[in-house]
Structures are given as C-alpha cells and as structure tokens.
Design a protein around this motif. Structure first.
Motif, mmCIF file in Angstrom:
data_model
loop_
_atom_site.group_PDB
_atom_site.id
_atom_site.type_symbol
_atom_site.label_atom_id
_atom_site.label_comp_id
_atom_site.label_asym_id
_atom_site.label_seq_id
_atom_site.Cartn_x
_atom_site.Cartn_y
_atom_site.Cartn_z
ATOM 1 N N PHE A 161 0.857 -1.178 0.000
ATOM 2 C CA PHE A 161 0.000 0.000 0.000
ATOM 3 C C PHE A 161 0.899 1.235 0.000
ATOM 4 O O PHE A 161 1.896 1.289 0.711
ATOM 5 C CB PHE A 161 -0.858 -0.027 1.283
ATOM 6 C CG PHE A 161 -1.680 1.196 1.517
ATOM 7 C CD1 PHE A 161 -2.798 1.455 0.758
ATOM 8 C CD2 PHE A 161 -1.327 2.096 2.514
ATOM 9 C CE1 PHE A 161 -3.559 2.586 0.987
ATOM 10 C CE2 PHE A 161 -2.081 3.223 2.745
ATOM 11 C CZ PHE A 161 -3.200 3.467 1.981
ATOM 12 N N SER A 162 0.580 2.231 -0.823
ATOM 13 C CA SER A 162 1.399 3.445 -0.832
ATOM 14 C C SER A 162 0.533 4.694 -0.958
ATOM 15 O O SER A 162 -0.534 4.673 -1.576
ATOM 16 C CB SER A 162 2.414 3.396 -1.974
ATOM 17 O OG SER A 162 1.772 3.441 -3.205
ATOM 18 N N ILE A 163 1.018 5.755 -0.349
ATOM 19 C CA ILE A 163 0.376 7.069 -0.408
ATOM 20 C C ILE A 163 1.466 8.067 -0.753
ATOM 21 O O ILE A 163 2.581 7.986 -0.239
ATOM 22 C CB ILE A 163 -0.244 7.464 0.948
ATOM 23 C CG1 ILE A 163 -1.300 6.461 1.385
ATOM 24 C CG2 ILE A 163 -0.829 8.860 0.894
ATOM 25 C CD1 ILE A 163 -1.810 6.703 2.792
ATOM 26 N N SER A 164 1.147 9.022 -1.611
ATOM 27 C CA SER A 164 2.107 10.081 -1.925
ATOM 28 C C SER A 164 1.438 11.432 -1.735
ATOM 29 O O SER A 164 0.226 11.570 -1.910
ATOM 30 C CB SER A 164 2.623 9.930 -3.355
ATOM 31 O OG SER A 164 1.582 10.108 -4.275
ATOM 32 N N THR A 165 2.255 12.407 -1.363
ATOM 33 C CA THR A 165 1.742 13.760 -1.171
ATOM 34 C C THR A 165 2.835 14.756 -1.501
ATOM 35 O O THR A 165 4.012 14.506 -1.224
ATOM 36 C CB THR A 165 1.228 13.964 0.273
ATOM 37 O OG1 THR A 165 0.616 15.246 0.369
ATOM 38 C CG2 THR A 165 2.337 13.868 1.288
ATOM 39 N N PRO A 166 2.466 15.899 -2.093
ATOM 40 C CA PRO A 166 3.476 16.926 -2.368
ATOM 41 C C PRO A 166 3.945 17.585 -1.063
ATOM 42 O O PRO A 166 3.139 17.803 -0.146
ATOM 43 C CB PRO A 166 2.753 17.930 -3.252
ATOM 44 C CG PRO A 166 1.337 17.508 -3.340
ATOM 45 C CD PRO A 166 1.162 16.236 -2.625
ATOM 46 N N VAL A 167 5.248 17.855 -0.984
ATOM 47 C CA VAL A 167 5.838 18.462 0.203
ATOM 48 C C VAL A 167 6.849 19.534 -0.193
ATOM 49 O O VAL A 167 7.296 19.585 -1.341
ATOM 50 C CB VAL A 167 6.529 17.405 1.096
ATOM 51 C CG1 VAL A 167 5.530 16.409 1.662
ATOM 52 C CG2 VAL A 167 7.628 16.680 0.334
ATOM 53 N N ILE A 168 7.209 20.354 0.783
ATOM 54 C CA ILE A 168 8.256 21.362 0.621
ATOM 55 C C ILE A 168 9.354 21.036 1.632
ATOM 56 O O ILE A 168 9.082 20.867 2.832
ATOM 57 C CB ILE A 168 7.716 22.795 0.898
ATOM 58 C CG1 ILE A 168 6.531 23.122 -0.006
ATOM 59 C CG2 ILE A 168 8.835 23.821 0.780
ATOM 60 C CD1 ILE A 168 6.879 23.196 -1.478
ATOM 61 N N ALA A 169 10.586 20.937 1.160
ATOM 62 C CA ALA A 169 11.709 20.615 2.043
ATOM 63 C C ALA A 169 11.998 21.794 2.968
ATOM 64 O O ALA A 169 12.059 22.945 2.524
ATOM 65 C CB ALA A 169 12.944 20.286 1.221
ATOM 66 N N LEU A 170 12.208 21.507 4.240
ATOM 67 C CA LEU A 170 12.536 22.535 5.214
ATOM 68 C C LEU A 170 14.042 22.652 5.439
ATOM 69 O O LEU A 170 14.501 23.528 6.160
ATOM 70 C CB LEU A 170 11.821 22.256 6.546
ATOM 71 C CG LEU A 170 10.293 22.281 6.469
ATOM 72 C CD1 LEU A 170 9.687 21.931 7.822
ATOM 73 C CD2 LEU A 170 9.795 23.631 5.976
ATOM 74 N N GLU A 171 14.792 21.749 4.803
ATOM 75 C CA GLU A 171 16.254 21.784 4.892
ATOM 76 C C GLU A 171 16.836 21.044 3.688
ATOM 77 O O GLU A 171 16.136 20.291 3.017
ATOM 78 C CB GLU A 171 16.733 21.171 6.202
ATOM 79 C CG GLU A 171 16.193 19.772 6.465
ATOM 80 C CD GLU A 171 16.397 19.316 7.895
ATOM 81 O OE1 GLU A 171 17.572 19.154 8.294
ATOM 82 O OE2 GLU A 171 15.399 19.132 8.597
ATOM 83 N N ASP A 172 18.109 21.290 3.403
ATOM 84 C CA ASP A 172 18.797 20.560 2.337
ATOM 85 C C ASP A 172 18.938 19.103 2.740
ATOM 86 O O ASP A 172 19.066 18.793 3.931
ATOM 87 C CB ASP A 172 20.196 21.124 2.098
ATOM 88 C CG ASP A 172 20.196 22.509 1.477
ATOM 89 O OD1 ASP A 172 19.135 22.966 1.019
ATOM 90 O OD2 ASP A 172 21.273 23.134 1.449
ATOM 91 N N GLY A 173 18.937 18.209 1.745
ATOM 92 C CA GLY A 173 19.129 16.792 2.036
ATOM 93 C C GLY A 173 19.851 16.061 0.927
ATOM 94 O O GLY A 173 19.597 16.301 -0.249
ATOM 95 N N SER A 174 20.756 15.177 1.317
ATOM 96 C CA SER A 174 21.469 14.293 0.396
ATOM 97 C C SER A 174 20.893 12.890 0.559
ATOM 98 O O SER A 174 20.287 12.586 1.587
ATOM 99 C CB SER A 174 22.956 14.271 0.728
ATOM 100 O OG SER A 174 23.520 15.553 0.584
ATOM 101 N N PRO A 175 21.077 12.018 -0.444
ATOM 102 C CA PRO A 175 20.577 10.647 -0.285
ATOM 103 C C PRO A 175 21.069 10.028 1.018
ATOM 104 O O PRO A 175 22.241 10.115 1.360
ATOM 105 C CB PRO A 175 21.147 9.924 -1.508
ATOM 106 C CG PRO A 175 21.251 11.009 -2.540
ATOM 107 C CD PRO A 175 21.680 12.228 -1.755
ATOM 108 N N GLY A 176 20.121 9.454 1.779
ATOM 109 C CA GLY A 176 20.434 8.855 3.063
ATOM 110 C C GLY A 176 20.131 9.759 4.252
ATOM 111 O O GLY A 176 20.018 9.295 5.374
ATOM 112 N N ASP A 177 20.010 11.067 4.022
ATOM 113 C CA ASP A 177 19.704 12.000 5.109
ATOM 114 C C ASP A 177 18.241 11.902 5.514
ATOM 115 O O ASP A 177 17.370 11.611 4.693
ATOM 116 C CB ASP A 177 19.977 13.453 4.689
ATOM 117 C CG ASP A 177 21.445 13.771 4.531
ATOM 118 O OD1 ASP A 177 22.285 12.962 4.961
ATOM 119 O OD2 ASP A 177 21.747 14.844 3.969
ATOM 120 N N ILE A 178 17.974 12.182 6.768
ATOM 121 C CA ILE A 178 16.600 12.292 7.260
ATOM 122 C C ILE A 178 16.345 13.770 7.518
ATOM 123 O O ILE A 178 17.105 14.416 8.258
ATOM 124 C CB ILE A 178 16.394 11.447 8.524
ATOM 125 C CG1 ILE A 178 16.571 9.974 8.164
ATOM 126 C CG2 ILE A 178 15.017 11.713 9.128
ATOM 127 C CD1 ILE A 178 16.498 9.026 9.325
#
Length: 159
Positions: free
Chosen positions: A115-132
């Motif tokens: 089961f999957s759900i997707s939603t548009p979001v705005i990043a509040l900080e920079d992120g690289s692959p693997g970052d939370i």
C-alpha cells in the motif's frame, strides 16, 4: 666590495638552511601526483572524473593533511567553494551532492505492505541521499520526517 661578498655568503647560508629545513624537521619530502581541477569548479557543481587531472607536487606528510590524494575521494562530490585549476583540493570543501534543497518541492511516499500514499511536500532543509530531513506537506502544513532517497524522492519514516 667586501660588504657585497658578505651578503652573498649570508644568502648562500640562508638558502642552504631553507633547502634543508624539511629534512631538519624530520619530514620526508617526496614528489607525489595529486588530483587537481582541469578548469575552475564552482560551488554547487558535482565533480566528474573528466574535470580532474594529475599534477606532481613536492609534499611532506603534513602538507597532505586534509588534501585529496586520490580521485576516488573527489568524484561524485559537490564543491562548496570555488576550486582553482591546477591546485590541490581540500577535503573540507567537498560534500555529498544535495538531492533536494530547502524550499524545493518534492513528493513524500509512504509504503507499507503493498500500500502506498504520496503527497506533495516542501523541504525545510537541504538533504542528500540517506539523510533524514523535515518537510512540510503542501495540503495541511503538517511537518513530517522523511528519508531522502533520490532527487525529489522522499520516503516517509515509519514511526
């Protein structure tokens, strides 16, 4: 002209001391090939192998501290500062490439048991692959934690 001869002798002694200084300090000097930019690399630019070449430098163990000594340390990284062609590259100015920037739009995906759900979001900080990172949902303004998986792709953390 005895003064001129004395000056020349003093300069010869000084040059001899300077040339021997690394050996006197117990440092072994060696000529070593180091990776350097072929052309100027600008901040935010991801470094590819074709942007690098090797150049020989007289080095000591101390002079190599914090300096990239192999292309593998550089390729695929993002430069945070301008790198000048022909100069050694400091490891301190390299970082993992940013996949999503603060303020950029992305899609957060929640997956569980087929089961999957997707939603548009705005990043509040920079992120690289693997970052939370924290993101804000466009619909409700709720802040959720996601793991950056690729450019603009974000996996919602199961909590």
């Amino acid at each position: 002209m005895p003064g001129l001869l004395q000056i020349a002798a003093a300069l010869a002694v000084i040059c001899g001391i300077l040339a021997a200084a690394p050996a006197l300090a117990g440092q072994d000097t060696a000529v070593r090939s180091l990776p350097v930019p072929v052309t100027t690399i600008y901040p935010g630019q991801v470094i590819e192998a074709d942007l690098l070449t090797s150049r020989r430098f007289q080095t000591t163990p101390q002079s190599l501290s914090g300096i990239a000594t192999d292309e593998e340390q550089i390729v695929g990284k993002e430069s945070r500062r301008r790198l000048i062609a022909g100069r050694p590259i400091s490891l301190a100015v390299l970082s993992r490439p940013v996949a999503i920037r603060r303020g950029a739009a992305g899609i957060a995906l929640y997956r569980e048991d087929g089961f999957s759900i997707s939603t548009p979001v705005i990043a509040l900080e920079d992120g690289s692959p693997g970052d939370i990172i924290d993101v804000r949902t466009a619909a409700t303004g709720a802040i959720i934690r996601v793991e950056v998986t690729a450019a603009g792709e974000l996996a919602v953390i199961h909590e």
